[in-house]
Design an enzyme around this catalytic site. Structure first.
Site, PDB file in Angstrom:
ATOM      1  N   PRO A 178      65.456 -15.472 -87.281  1.00  0.00           N
ATOM      2  CA  PRO A 178      64.646 -16.251 -86.347  1.00  0.00           C
ATOM      3  C   PRO A 178      65.420 -17.447 -85.794  1.00  0.00           C
ATOM      4  O   PRO A 178      66.216 -18.066 -86.497  1.00  0.00           O
ATOM      5  CB  PRO A 178      63.473 -16.713 -87.209  1.00  0.00           C
ATOM      6  N   ASN A 198      71.525 -16.119 -81.999  1.00  0.00           N
ATOM      7  CA  ASN A 198      72.313 -15.165 -81.219  1.00  0.00           C
ATOM      8  C   ASN A 198      71.772 -14.965 -79.808  1.00  0.00           C
ATOM      9  O   ASN A 198      72.526 -14.929 -78.830  1.00  0.00           O
ATOM     10  CB  ASN A 198      72.360 -13.826 -81.961  1.00  0.00           C
ATOM     11  N   ARG A 203      82.477 -13.565 -85.166  1.00  0.00           N
ATOM     12  CA  ARG A 203      82.345 -12.276 -84.498  1.00  0.00           C
ATOM     13  C   ARG A 203      80.944 -11.716 -84.694  1.00  0.00           C
ATOM     14  O   ARG A 203      80.746 -10.737 -85.382  1.00  0.00           O
ATOM     15  CB  ARG A 203      83.384 -11.297 -85.059  1.00  0.00           C
TER      16      ARG A 203
END
Length: 275
Positions: free
Chosen positions: A2, A177, A263
């Site tokens: 989240p 993200n 990454r």
């Protein structure tokens, strides 16, 4: 995991249901705090700090606790809080997932599959969240202060890729993200562009604006395009193989490298985000 705005909204919902209520029974099903007894305390507030939740309690008459205490939780990938009304029970299949029980004079709050559960004196909350950069949704700082401090933190490593730097909660707290990919797209920068090559103040100011809008009254959380139709809420995030909503170029995705914070899985448009 989240993102900061999701945790902010969760804190708001928990606070609305629980603030001011006495805790009649507690159960912390984690080894370190299995014997802790929060009964007799009063739950005064639930707040978020980046992606962390802080549930603050004060001792009442007969409480085992003798000082204001904070229940610190972090959802990470699978954690969940739920609140049951009086007389309601959790389905039997979910009982093994319970990590925290806070039973009040009204609703009961339950934390499920919670990977981080700990108690700290409220005066020592900095020991669990003090490493975080400015909370982009925090009311403790003005927008200008949030931007200024975040920019200073990001600028300390000019060689680092901008997306990895945005995800580092030590620089600024609340970006996950989805927001990192959408911000890179909206600023027209490759996610791997060095921080030193990016105009940081407008990037961070846009981040504050977008997260603030997401938790506002729009009822469109995490919609970055302004279009709430399925498949069109985001510019690039989750849209691998589909045409860019701006230029039509196929959106690409780079797979995550497990264990490498530099990454993460990344979506981007190679035309709109050159480099």
């Amino acid at each position: 995991m989240p993102e900061g705005d999701t945790v902010f909204l969760l804190a708001r919902r928990l606070h609305a249901r629980l603030a001011g209520r006495p805790v009649h029974r507690s159960d912390l099903r984690v080894p370190r705090f299995a014997t802790a007894d929060l009964s007799g305390t009063r739950l005064v507030e639930v707040v978020s700090r980046g992606k962390h939740l802080l549930t603050r309690l004060v001792p009442g008459e007969g409480a085992a606790l003798t000082e204001p205490t904070t229940l610190h939780t972090h959802l990470r990938m699978d954690g969940e809080w739920t609140v049951l009304g009086p007389g309601k029970r959790l389905p039997a299949r979910l009982q093994p997932d319970v990590r925290v029980v806070l039973e009040t004079d009204g609703p009961t709050a339950l934390a499920l599959r919670m990977p981080v559960v700990e108690l700290v004196p409220t005066a020592l909350e900095h020991t669990v969240v003090g490493h975080l950069g400015p909370d982009l949704l925090g009311a403790d700082l003005s927008v200008d202060e949030r931007v200024e401090r975040s920019v200073a933190n990001l600028a300390r490593r000019p060689e680092r890729g901008i997306k990895a730097a945005l995800l580092d909660q030590r620089n600024l707290a609340g970006i996950g993200n989805l927001w990192a990919d959408e911000l890179c797209f909206l600023r027209g920068r490759s996610p791997w562009a060095p921080v030193g090559d990016v105009d940081l103040p407008p990037l961070v100011r846009l981040a504050v604006k977008m997260l603030t809008f997401s938790v506002g009254p729009s009822r469109a959380p995490q919609v970055t395009t302004g279009d709430t139709r399925p498949g069109r809420q985001h510019w690039v995030s989750g849209r691998a193989g589909k045409p860019c909503l701006r230029c039509g170029t196929t959106v690409l995705v780079e797979a995550e490298v497990p264990g490498d914070p530099e990454r993460r899985r990344t979506w981007w448009c190679p035309h709109c985000q050159p480099g």
